[in-house]
Motif scaffolding. Structure first.
Motif, PDB file in Angstrom:
ATOM      1  N   ALA A 192      32.281  39.479  45.699  1.00 26.04           N
ATOM      2  CA  ALA A 192      31.646  40.447  44.800  1.00 26.04           C
ATOM      3  C   ALA A 192      32.542  40.755  43.606  1.00 26.04           C
ATOM      4  O   ALA A 192      32.065  40.850  42.465  1.00 26.04           O
ATOM      5  CB  ALA A 192      31.302  41.730  45.550  1.00 26.04           C
ATOM      6  N   ALA A 193      33.836  40.901  43.837  1.00 28.53           N
ATOM      7  CA  ALA A 193      34.765  41.184  42.741  1.00 28.53           C
ATOM      8  C   ALA A 193      34.836  40.008  41.771  1.00 28.53           C
ATOM      9  O   ALA A 193      34.818  40.204  40.542  1.00 28.53           O
ATOM     10  CB  ALA A 193      36.152  41.508  43.297  1.00 28.53           C
ATOM     11  N   ILE A 194      34.890  38.799  42.278  1.00 31.02           N
ATOM     12  CA  ILE A 194      34.941  37.610  41.402  1.00 31.02           C
ATOM     13  C   ILE A 194      33.644  37.495  40.618  1.00 31.02           C
ATOM     14  O   ILE A 194      33.663  37.234  39.411  1.00 31.02           O
ATOM     15  CB  ILE A 194      35.213  36.336  42.224  1.00 31.02           C
ATOM     16  N   GLU A 195      32.517  37.692  41.299  1.00 37.63           N
ATOM     17  CA  GLU A 195      31.227  37.596  40.603  1.00 37.63           C
ATOM     18  C   GLU A 195      31.088  38.666  39.525  1.00 37.63           C
ATOM     19  O   GLU A 195      30.409  38.452  38.526  1.00 37.63           O
ATOM     20  CB  GLU A 195      30.077  37.678  41.607  1.00 37.63           C
ATOM     21  N   ALA A 196      31.750  39.801  39.700  1.00 34.28           N
ATOM     22  CA  ALA A 196      31.723  40.870  38.698  1.00 34.28           C
ATOM     23  C   ALA A 196      32.742  40.621  37.582  1.00 34.28           C
ATOM     24  O   ALA A 196      32.826  41.404  36.639  1.00 34.28           O
ATOM     25  CB  ALA A 196      32.001  42.216  39.367  1.00 34.28           C
ATOM     26  N   GLY A 197      33.510  39.531  37.705  1.00 36.72           N
ATOM     27  CA  GLY A 197      34.511  39.207  36.692  1.00 36.72           C
ATOM     28  C   GLY A 197      35.761  40.070  36.786  1.00 36.72           C
ATOM     29  O   GLY A 197      36.499  40.203  35.813  1.00 36.72           O
ATOM     30  N   ASP A 198      36.024  40.632  37.959  1.00 36.44           N
ATOM     31  CA  ASP A 198      37.158  41.542  38.134  1.00 36.44           C
ATOM     32  C   ASP A 198      38.195  40.912  39.065  1.00 36.44           C
ATOM     33  O   ASP A 198      38.220  41.179  40.272  1.00 36.44           O
ATOM     34  CB  ASP A 198      36.648  42.873  38.690  1.00 36.44           C
ATOM     35  N   GLY A 199      39.057  40.094  38.480  1.00 37.23           N
ATOM     36  CA  GLY A 199      40.079  39.403  39.266  1.00 37.23           C
ATOM     37  C   GLY A 199      41.057  40.353  39.928  1.00 37.23           C
ATOM     38  O   GLY A 199      41.475  40.129  41.067  1.00 37.23           O
ATOM     39  N   LEU A 200      41.441  41.412  39.230  1.00 35.23           N
ATOM     40  CA  LEU A 200      42.376  42.366  39.828  1.00 35.23           C
ATOM     41  C   LEU A 200      41.755  43.017  41.062  1.00 35.23           C
ATOM     42  O   LEU A 200      42.419  43.157  42.091  1.00 35.23           O
ATOM     43  CB  LEU A 200      42.807  43.428  38.815  1.00 35.23           C
ATOM     44  N   ARG A 201      40.498  43.390  40.981  1.00 36.52           N
ATOM     45  CA  ARG A 201      39.825  43.963  42.151  1.00 36.52           C
ATOM     46  C   ARG A 201      39.779  42.950  43.298  1.00 36.52           C
ATOM     47  O   ARG A 201      39.929  43.316  44.468  1.00 36.52           O
ATOM     48  CB  ARG A 201      38.411  44.429  41.790  1.00 36.52           C
ATOM     49  N   ALA A 202      39.592  41.682  42.971  1.00 28.60           N
ATOM     50  CA  ALA A 202      39.594  40.643  44.007  1.00 28.60           C
ATOM     51  C   ALA A 202      40.964  40.565  44.682  1.00 28.60           C
ATOM     52  O   ALA A 202      41.059  40.460  45.907  1.00 28.60           O
ATOM     53  CB  ALA A 202      39.205  39.297  43.415  1.00 28.60           C
ATOM     54  N   ALA A 203      42.033  40.628  43.884  1.00 28.97           N
ATOM     55  CA  ALA A 203      43.386  40.585  44.445  1.00 28.97           C
ATOM     56  C   ALA A 203      43.662  41.827  45.294  1.00 28.97           C
ATOM     57  O   ALA A 203      44.289  41.742  46.355  1.00 28.97           O
ATOM     58  CB  ALA A 203      44.418  40.455  43.330  1.00 28.97           C
ATOM     59  N   LEU A 204      43.188  42.973  44.843  1.00 29.25           N
ATOM     60  CA  LEU A 204      43.410  44.229  45.572  1.00 29.25           C
ATOM     61  C   LEU A 204      42.454  44.402  46.753  1.00 29.25           C
ATOM     62  O   LEU A 204      42.626  45.318  47.561  1.00 29.25           O
ATOM     63  CB  LEU A 204      43.285  45.416  44.618  1.00 29.25           C
ATOM     64  N   HIS A 205      41.473  43.514  46.851  1.00 28.90           N
ATOM     65  CA  HIS A 205      40.526  43.594  47.971  1.00 28.90           C
ATOM     66  C   HIS A 205      41.243  43.431  49.310  1.00 28.90           C
ATOM     67  O   HIS A 205      40.903  44.113  50.283  1.00 28.90           O
ATOM     68  CB  HIS A 205      39.438  42.525  47.822  1.00 28.90           C
ATOM     69  N   THR A 206      42.228  42.567  49.371  1.00 26.55           N
ATOM     70  CA  THR A 206      42.911  42.330  50.643  1.00 26.55           C
ATOM     71  C   THR A 206      43.546  43.607  51.194  1.00 26.55           C
ATOM     72  O   THR A 206      43.231  44.001  52.319  1.00 26.55           O
ATOM     73  CB  THR A 206      43.935  41.186  50.526  1.00 26.55           C
ATOM     74  N   PRO A 207      44.420  44.295  50.449  1.00 27.41           N
ATOM     75  CA  PRO A 207      44.972  45.521  51.039  1.00 27.41           C
ATOM     76  C   PRO A 207      43.907  46.592  51.305  1.00 27.41           C
ATOM     77  O   PRO A 207      43.995  47.319  52.299  1.00 27.41           O
ATOM     78  CB  PRO A 207      46.015  46.003  50.024  1.00 27.41           C
ATOM     79  N   ALA A 208      42.896  46.666  50.453  1.00 22.98           N
ATOM     80  CA  ALA A 208      41.831  47.658  50.673  1.00 22.98           C
ATOM     81  C   ALA A 208      41.074  47.353  51.962  1.00 22.98           C
ATOM     82  O   ALA A 208      40.803  48.252  52.765  1.00 22.98           O
ATOM     83  CB  ALA A 208      40.882  47.677  49.478  1.00 22.98           C
TER      84      ALA A 208
ATOM     85  N   GLN B 202      44.907  30.760  43.382  1.00 21.03           N
ATOM     86  CA  GLN B 202      45.084  30.998  44.814  1.00 21.03           C
ATOM     87  C   GLN B 202      46.310  31.875  45.055  1.00 21.03           C
ATOM     88  O   GLN B 202      46.269  32.782  45.901  1.00 21.03           O
ATOM     89  CB  GLN B 202      45.232  29.690  45.580  1.00 21.03           C
ATOM     90  N   PHE B 203      47.356  31.638  44.317  1.00 15.39           N
ATOM     91  CA  PHE B 203      48.582  32.418  44.490  1.00 15.39           C
ATOM     92  C   PHE B 203      48.332  33.897  44.202  1.00 15.39           C
ATOM     93  O   PHE B 203      48.663  34.765  45.001  1.00 15.39           O
ATOM     94  CB  PHE B 203      49.691  31.867  43.580  1.00 15.39           C
ATOM     95  N   VAL B 204      47.716  34.173  43.058  1.00 20.84           N
ATOM     96  CA  VAL B 204      47.550  35.564  42.636  1.00 20.84           C
ATOM     97  C   VAL B 204      46.445  36.289  43.404  1.00 20.84           C
ATOM     98  O   VAL B 204      46.551  37.491  43.669  1.00 20.84           O
ATOM     99  CB  VAL B 204      47.348  35.655  41.102  1.00 20.84           C
ATOM    100  N   LEU B 205      45.392  35.583  43.807  1.00 28.59           N
ATOM    101  CA  LEU B 205      44.262  36.225  44.486  1.00 28.59           C
ATOM    102  C   LEU B 205      44.385  36.245  46.007  1.00 28.59           C
ATOM    103  O   LEU B 205      43.814  37.131  46.651  1.00 28.59           O
ATOM    104  CB  LEU B 205      42.951  35.529  44.114  1.00 28.59           C
ATOM    105  N   ALA B 206      45.080  35.285  46.575  1.00 23.11           N
ATOM    106  CA  ALA B 206      45.129  35.174  48.037  1.00 23.11           C
ATOM    107  C   ALA B 206      46.543  35.220  48.605  1.00 23.11           C
ATOM    108  O   ALA B 206      46.828  36.016  49.500  1.00 23.11           O
ATOM    109  CB  ALA B 206      44.427  33.893  48.485  1.00 23.11           C
ATOM    110  N   ASP B 207      47.422  34.378  48.092  1.00 22.25           N
ATOM    111  CA  ASP B 207      48.755  34.281  48.689  1.00 22.25           C
ATOM    112  C   ASP B 207      49.559  35.573  48.548  1.00 22.25           C
ATOM    113  O   ASP B 207      50.158  36.049  49.516  1.00 22.25           O
ATOM    114  CB  ASP B 207      49.538  33.118  48.070  1.00 22.25           C
ATOM    115  N   VAL B 208      49.598  36.134  47.346  1.00 15.16           N
ATOM    116  CA  VAL B 208      50.370  37.363  47.121  1.00 15.16           C
ATOM    117  C   VAL B 208      49.814  38.529  47.934  1.00 15.16           C
ATOM    118  O   VAL B 208      50.572  39.204  48.649  1.00 15.16           O
ATOM    119  CB  VAL B 208      50.463  37.692  45.613  1.00 15.16           C
ATOM    120  N   PRO B 209      48.503  38.806  47.864  1.00 12.96           N
ATOM    121  CA  PRO B 209      47.995  39.928  48.662  1.00 12.96           C
ATOM    122  C   PRO B 209      48.232  39.752  50.168  1.00 12.96           C
ATOM    123  O   PRO B 209      48.579  40.716  50.864  1.00 12.96           O
ATOM    124  CB  PRO B 209      46.498  39.952  48.337  1.00 12.96           C
TER     125      PRO B 209
END
Length: 189
Positions: free
Chosen positions: A71-87, A151-158
């Protein structure tokens, strides 16, 4: 006659609890049926094997996680996608432990049943499509290097940021978001 006493979801919940407590290897047919006080026949009425139960558990968990990410990616919000993991971890600590401390191969060894293989392939394609979409927007292309950055910024880091907290069964503190955000800003902006 005894089958109606136990629902499909009861077996998944028992497997989830056992895996959360002791890891996927602890999920055996005996352990699940003992936890539910269910006859083995009731288990086999719903699942052809332990692998099928564990595969369904893993796939359901990853799909639940993936909803907010997609949903975050489809909304064009990469930061929200990255922060989705901790949330998501904060709201689903035990499921997060299953998903982020273990691999799908810890849940099912060998050949996955065909319906699960399709579900896993669809899930993987959805994830890759999200990475490609983000890479094109954030970096201008979806070549191998930009996909790796995505992948690093959206998945690996979180995942790396929450993993120590998951290992200790603790909710990730707000500083985790700060770390994810700082890394995101350094790479994307």
């Amino acid at each position: 006659m005894g089958h109606a006493r136990f629902a499909h979801a009861d077996f998944l919940d028992a497997a989830r609890a056992l895996a959360a407590e002791h890891g996927p290897a602890a999920v055996t047919v005996d352990a699940v049926t003992e936890r539910l006080k269910a006859p083995k026949g009731s288990f086999y009425y719903r699942f052809a094997s332990r692998d099928l139960l564990l595969g369904e558990l893993w796939l359901a968990t990853v799909l639940a996680y993936q909803e907010g990410f997609v949903a975050a990616i489809e909304a064009g919000d990469g930061l929200r996608a990255a922060l989705h993991t901790p949330a998501w971890v904060r709201l689903n600590l035990e499921d997060a432990r299953l998903l982020l401390l273990y691999s799908r191969h810890d849940f099912v060894q060998g050949n996955w049943p065909a319906p699960l293989r399709r579900g896993v392939a669809d899930q993987a394609r959805r994830f890759i499509a999200c990475l490609e979409r983000f890479a094109r927007v954030a970096f201008g292309s979806a070549d191998a290097d930009d996909l790796r950055r995505a992948q690093f910024v959206l998945a690996d880091v979180p995942t790396a940021a929450v993993r120590p907290h998951l290992q200790h069964r603790e909710i990730p503190p707000p500083v985790v978001d700060d770390l994810v955000r700082a890394t995101y800003d350094a790479i994307v902006r």
